[in-house]
Design a protein around this motif. Structure first.
Motif, PDB file in Angstrom:
ATOM      1  N   GLY A  70      35.102  49.828  22.578  1.00  0.00           N
ATOM      2  CA  GLY A  70      34.304  48.912  23.386  1.00  0.00           C
ATOM      3  C   GLY A  70      35.028  47.605  23.686  1.00  0.00           C
ATOM      4  N   ILE A  71      36.326  47.577  23.379  1.00  0.00           N
ATOM      5  CA  ILE A  71      37.155  46.395  23.652  1.00  0.00           C
ATOM      6  C   ILE A  71      37.864  46.641  24.980  1.00  0.00           C
ATOM      7  N   ALA A  72      37.843  45.666  25.867  1.00  0.00           N
ATOM      8  CA  ALA A  72      38.471  45.821  27.177  1.00  0.00           C
ATOM      9  C   ALA A  72      39.956  46.160  27.039  1.00  0.00           C
ATOM     10  N   GLN A  73      40.444  47.041  27.916  1.00  0.00           N
ATOM     11  CA  GLN A  73      41.844  47.466  27.873  1.00  0.00           C
ATOM     12  C   GLN A  73      42.805  46.296  27.994  1.00  0.00           C
ATOM     13  N   PRO A  74      42.570  45.314  28.884  1.00  0.00           N
ATOM     14  CA  PRO A  74      43.485  44.168  28.932  1.00  0.00           C
ATOM     15  C   PRO A  74      43.521  43.373  27.617  1.00  0.00           C
ATOM     16  N   THR A  75      42.407  43.359  26.907  1.00  0.00           N
ATOM     17  CA  THR A  75      42.366  42.672  25.612  1.00  0.00           C
ATOM     18  C   THR A  75      43.201  43.421  24.589  1.00  0.00           C
ATOM     19  N   ILE A  76      43.107  44.752  24.575  1.00  0.00           N
ATOM     20  CA  ILE A  76      43.937  45.562  23.679  1.00  0.00           C
ATOM     21  C   ILE A  76      45.411  45.325  23.992  1.00  0.00           C
ATOM     22  N   HIS A  77      45.736  45.291  25.265  1.00  0.00           N
ATOM     23  CA  HIS A  77      47.121  45.016  25.677  1.00  0.00           C
ATOM     24  C   HIS A  77      47.564  43.649  25.132  1.00  0.00           C
ATOM     25  N   ALA A  78      46.705  42.655  25.257  1.00  0.00           N
ATOM     26  CA  ALA A  78      47.030  41.314  24.762  1.00  0.00           C
ATOM     27  C   ALA A  78      47.236  41.315  23.248  1.00  0.00           C
ATOM     28  N   TYR A  79      46.432  42.088  22.522  1.00  0.00           N
ATOM     29  CA  TYR A  79      46.617  42.200  21.067  1.00  0.00           C
ATOM     30  C   TYR A  79      47.969  42.838  20.753  1.00  0.00           C
ATOM     31  N   GLU A  80      48.270  43.935  21.442  1.00  0.00           N
ATOM     32  CA  GLU A  80      49.502  44.677  21.151  1.00  0.00           C
ATOM     33  C   GLU A  80      50.759  43.861  21.423  1.00  0.00           C
ATOM     34  N   PHE A  81      50.688  42.970  22.376  1.00  0.00           N
ATOM     35  CA  PHE A  81      51.851  42.165  22.720  1.00  0.00           C
ATOM     36  C   PHE A  81      51.753  40.743  22.165  1.00  0.00           C
ATOM     37  N   ASP A  82      50.892  40.605  21.124  1.00  0.00           N
ATOM     38  CA  ASP A  82      50.771  39.366  20.361  1.00  0.00           C
ATOM     39  C   ASP A  82      50.419  38.145  21.197  1.00  0.00           C
ATOM     40  N   ARG A  83      49.694  38.370  22.279  1.00  0.00           N
ATOM     41  CA  ARG A  83      49.216  37.235  23.072  1.00  0.00           C
ATOM     42  C   ARG A  83      47.963  36.636  22.450  1.00  0.00           C
ATOM     43  N   HIS A  84      47.215  37.488  21.744  1.00  0.00           N
ATOM     44  CA  HIS A  84      46.009  37.056  21.032  1.00  0.00           C
ATOM     45  C   HIS A  84      45.949  37.803  19.711  1.00  0.00           C
ATOM     46  N   LEU A  85      45.379  37.178  18.716  1.00  0.00           N
ATOM     47  CA  LEU A  85      45.151  37.820  17.430  1.00  0.00           C
ATOM     48  C   LEU A  85      43.714  38.333  17.423  1.00  0.00           C
ATOM     49  N   PRO A  86      43.501  39.619  17.141  1.00  0.00           N
ATOM     50  CA  PRO A  86      42.130  40.125  17.181  1.00  0.00           C
ATOM     51  C   PRO A  86      41.268  39.510  16.080  1.00  0.00           C
ATOM     52  N   PRO A  87      40.028  39.117  16.429  1.00  0.00           N
ATOM     53  CA  PRO A  87      39.120  38.647  15.386  1.00  0.00           C
ATOM     54  C   PRO A  87      38.755  39.807  14.463  1.00  0.00           C
ATOM     55  N   LEU A  88      38.248  39.495  13.299  1.00  0.00           N
ATOM     56  CA  LEU A  88      37.985  40.505  12.277  1.00  0.00           C
ATOM     57  C   LEU A  88      37.085  41.629  12.776  1.00  0.00           C
ATOM     58  N   ASP A  89      36.039  41.311  13.529  1.00  0.00           N
ATOM     59  CA  ASP A  89      35.141  42.371  14.001  1.00  0.00           C
ATOM     60  C   ASP A  89      35.867  43.352  14.926  1.00  0.00           C
ATOM     61  N   LYS A  90      36.765  42.848  15.747  1.00  0.00           N
ATOM     62  CA  LYS A  90      37.539  43.724  16.647  1.00  0.00           C
ATOM     63  C   LYS A  90      38.600  44.496  15.866  1.00  0.00           C
ATOM     64  N   LEU A  91      39.201  43.841  14.877  1.00  0.00           N
ATOM     65  CA  LEU A  91      40.191  44.505  14.034  1.00  0.00           C
ATOM     66  C   LEU A  91      39.562  45.697  13.314  1.00  0.00           C
ATOM     67  N   GLU A  92      38.329  45.528  12.856  1.00  0.00           N
ATOM     68  CA  GLU A  92      37.619  46.618  12.187  1.00  0.00           C
ATOM     69  C   GLU A  92      37.375  47.792  13.138  1.00  0.00           C
ATOM     70  N   LEU A  93      37.001  47.505  14.382  1.00  0.00           N
ATOM     71  CA  LEU A  93      36.779  48.571  15.372  1.00  0.00           C
ATOM     72  C   LEU A  93      38.075  49.332  15.663  1.00  0.00           C
ATOM     73  N   ILE A  94      39.150  48.586  15.831  1.00  0.00           N
ATOM     74  CA  ILE A  94      40.447  49.208  16.119  1.00  0.00           C
ATOM     75  C   ILE A  94      40.904  50.045  14.928  1.00  0.00           C
ATOM     76  N   ALA A  95      40.763  49.504  13.732  1.00  0.00           N
ATOM     77  CA  ALA A  95      41.161  50.226  12.517  1.00  0.00           C
ATOM     78  C   ALA A  95      40.400  51.538  12.394  1.00  0.00           C
ATOM     79  N   LYS A  96      39.112  51.499  12.646  1.00  0.00           N
ATOM     80  CA  LYS A  96      38.297  52.716  12.561  1.00  0.00           C
ATOM     81  C   LYS A  96      38.781  53.763  13.570  1.00  0.00           C
ATOM     82  N   ALA A  97      39.061  53.336  14.792  1.00  0.00           N
ATOM     83  CA  ALA A  97      39.525  54.263  15.829  1.00  0.00           C
ATOM     84  C   ALA A  97      40.898  54.838  15.504  1.00  0.00           C
TER      85      ALA A  97
END
Length: 79
Positions: free
Chosen positions: A35-62
């Motif tokens: 449920g995280i926008a694809q551009p946001t995931i891209h930004a996380y992967e390229f270290d433009r933003h650090l994912p907040p804990l709630d988003k990190l948990e969603l990504i970890a689960k997936a």
């Protein structure tokens, strides 16, 4: 068999990208699963933003790892 670098020197974003690629998941699919926008995931992967804990948990689960592994606080990761 593909290998994942388990170095603690990897950033959170690099770890997310490495696991996503290892599992054969596209950014779009990860976006749909979390449920995280694809551009946001891209930004996380390229270290433009650090994912907040709630988003990190969603990504970890997936990606079937612990949030602590993605953050670089734990080794092994596989759940």
């Amino acid at each position: 068999m593909k290998r994942i670098c388990h170095s603690n020197e990897m950033t959170v974003g690099r770890r997310i990208r490495a696991l996503r690629v290892y599992r054969g998941i596209s950014q779009i699919r990860l976006s749909e699963e979390t449920g995280i926008a694809q551009p946001t995931i891209h930004a996380y992967e390229f270290d433009r933003h650090l994912p907040p804990l709630d988003k990190l948990e969603l990504i970890a689960k997936a990606l079937h790892v612990s949030p602590a592994y993605l953050a670089g606080w734990a080794k092994g990761g596989e759940k």
